[in-house]
Enzyme design. Sequence first.
Site, PDB file in Angstrom:
ATOM      1  N   HIS A   1      -3.518  12.504   5.642  1.00  0.00           N
ATOM      2  CA  HIS A   1      -3.426  11.294   4.754  1.00  0.00           C
ATOM      3  C   HIS A   1      -4.161  11.902   3.502  1.00  0.00           C
ATOM      4  CE1 HIS A   1      -4.299   6.931   4.416  1.00  0.00           C
ATOM      5  NE2 HIS A   1      -4.280   7.295   3.086  1.00  0.00           N
TER       6      HIS A   1
ATOM      7  N   HIS B   1      -3.594  11.588  -0.723  1.00  0.00           N
ATOM      8  CA  HIS B   1      -2.666  11.423  -1.941  1.00  0.00           C
ATOM      9  C   HIS B   1      -2.943  12.491  -2.979  1.00  0.00           C
ATOM     10  CE1 HIS B   1      -2.047   7.261  -0.729  1.00  0.00           C
ATOM     11  NE2 HIS B   1      -3.155   7.401  -0.191  1.00  0.00           N
TER      12      HIS B   1
ATOM     13  N   HIS C   1       1.090   3.088   4.982  1.00  0.00           N
ATOM     14  CA  HIS C   1      -0.349   2.246   5.147  1.00  0.00           C
ATOM     15  C   HIS C   1      -0.558   0.821   5.572  1.00  0.00           C
ATOM     16  CE1 HIS C   1      -1.238   5.633   2.212  1.00  0.00           C
ATOM     17  NE2 HIS C   1      -2.410   5.329   2.103  1.00  0.00           N
TER      18      HIS C   1
ATOM     19  N   GLU D   1      -5.578  -1.193   6.184  1.00  0.00           N
ATOM     20  CA  GLU D   1      -6.832  -0.806   5.812  1.00  0.00           C
ATOM     21  C   GLU D   1      -7.477  -1.930   4.652  1.00  0.00           C
ATOM     22  OE1 GLU D   1      -5.875   1.276   1.887  1.00  0.00           O
ATOM     23  OE2 GLU D   1      -7.810   1.998   1.560  1.00  0.00           O
TER      24      GLU D   1
ATOM     25  N   ASP E   1      -8.425  10.272  -0.993  1.00  0.00           N
ATOM     26  CA  ASP E   1      -8.505  10.801  -2.411  1.00  0.00           C
ATOM     27  C   ASP E   1      -9.715  11.372  -2.644  1.00  0.00           C
ATOM     28  OD1 ASP E   1      -6.106   8.985  -3.655  1.00  0.00           O
ATOM     29  OD2 ASP E   1      -7.135   7.742  -2.288  1.00  0.00           O
TER      30      ASP E   1
HETATM   31  N1  HPA Z   1      -4.859   3.147  -0.470  1.00  0.00           N
HETATM   32  C1  HPA Z   1      -3.460   3.013  -0.756  1.00  0.00           C
HETATM   33  N2  HPA Z   1      -2.946   3.310  -1.880  1.00  0.00           N
HETATM   34  C2  HPA Z   1      -3.524   4.548  -2.334  1.00  0.00           C
HETATM   35  C3  HPA Z   1      -4.585   5.096  -1.911  1.00  0.00           C
HETATM   36  C4  HPA Z   1      -5.092   4.384  -1.030  1.00  0.00           C
HETATM   37  O1  HPA Z   1      -6.334   4.774  -0.604  1.00  0.00           O
HETATM   38  N3  HPA Z   1      -4.748   6.220  -2.825  1.00  0.00           N
HETATM   39  C5  HPA Z   1      -3.695   6.280  -3.495  1.00  0.00           C
HETATM   40  N4  HPA Z   1      -2.746   5.282  -3.294  1.00  0.00           N
HETATM   41 ZN    ZN Z   2      -3.901   6.421   1.210  1.00  0.00          ZN
END
Ligand code: HPA
Ligand code: ZN
Length: 359
Positions: free
Chosen positions: A38, A40, A218, A221, A300
């Site tokens: 996971h 980005h 995703h 979250e 990230d």
């Molecule tokens: N969550 C959702 N979308 C995203 C994220 C994240 O942490 N980072 C980059 N796009």
């Molecule tokens: Zn993410």
Amino acid sequence: MDLPADTSRSMLSSYDLLPDKYMNITSLIKRLPKAELHLHIEGTLEPELMMALSKRNNVTLPFSTVDEIKAAYDFSDLQSFLDLYHIGTQVLKTEQDFYDMTWAYLERVAKDNVKHVELFTDTQTHTDRGVPTETVIQGIDRALKDGEAQLGISGVQILCFLRHLSEAEAEKALDAALPYKDQIRAVGLASSEMGHPPSKFKNVFARARKEGLVAVAHAGEEGPPEYIHEALDLLNVVRIDHGVRCLEDPKLVARLVQDQVPLTVCPLSNIALCVFDSMEQHNFKQLLEAGLCVTINSDDPAYFGGYMNDNYLQTQSALNLSAADMIKVTCNAFNAAFMDETLRNTHLETIAQLEREFG
Ligand code: HPA
Ligand code: ZN
């Protein structure tokens, strides 16, 4: 080297200098081969590289120094982060920029003993600015190939749709990426979760799956457990990215445990985006104890204060996880990875060897 009889593993500070028979949990974590599922790629853009690319491409940023960029890293939720993340992506223009960003990430995680990476790329972020899909995918692909040859890190790309945009726009992104299908292993779903349920992307995911791509998304979250159900039922995902809110729904937990659906948890991200108030309050240990197939990832890392080893080490120490726990989550990641079986087994064997050494 003889150690005093009462020296416990947790008291050792110069573990890096110790022979393996005195390996403590910190050195075990550092030595474990890891799979990052996971990540980005645009979230690996460190402020120094962001500044350098802004100069190289004559892109004006609302920051004039690296320190000013770093000072902006103070997020209250996912959206406040995404707003800054999108500013950063504007410095990326050429294939070489995508190569340089990906290569910098691979060189960095090689130090964390990461052996396999699965990178999300949101091509829509770039095509909306006039950067072609080909530029993005080929630049990243070239770096992944060099990473495999020079660093021994295998890697795949996951085409990630932006959920705050329409399904029609995701369809366009898929169309533009299909000529590069050989460089893409899966599709994903990211960006602002609240108000953008997986059901919105049912058709484009169905088409991607017909094209032979696997699906991840995703969910859970910031969004409710219902979004996790939707991702499983309507998008047919094989993994859930984040998924930490599943604990609010016991039936969902039972389902995720039964099917051993991997959850790609990102502990430092969850703290930076205020999903939990502190690492001590993160529910990672509860997820693990519930029998869920959890993994640890960085999301990230340039923005959230740490790469893979930081995530592993801080999660372990805040929640007092055992060596067996860390080995389990590391094996979970390799077992959940989209990778060559022989390579998977090689890494699993190295982990088993380390487990035996640790004792
Ligand atoms: N969550 C959702 N979308 C995203 C994220 C994240 O942490 N980072 C980059 N796009
Ligand atoms: Zn993410």
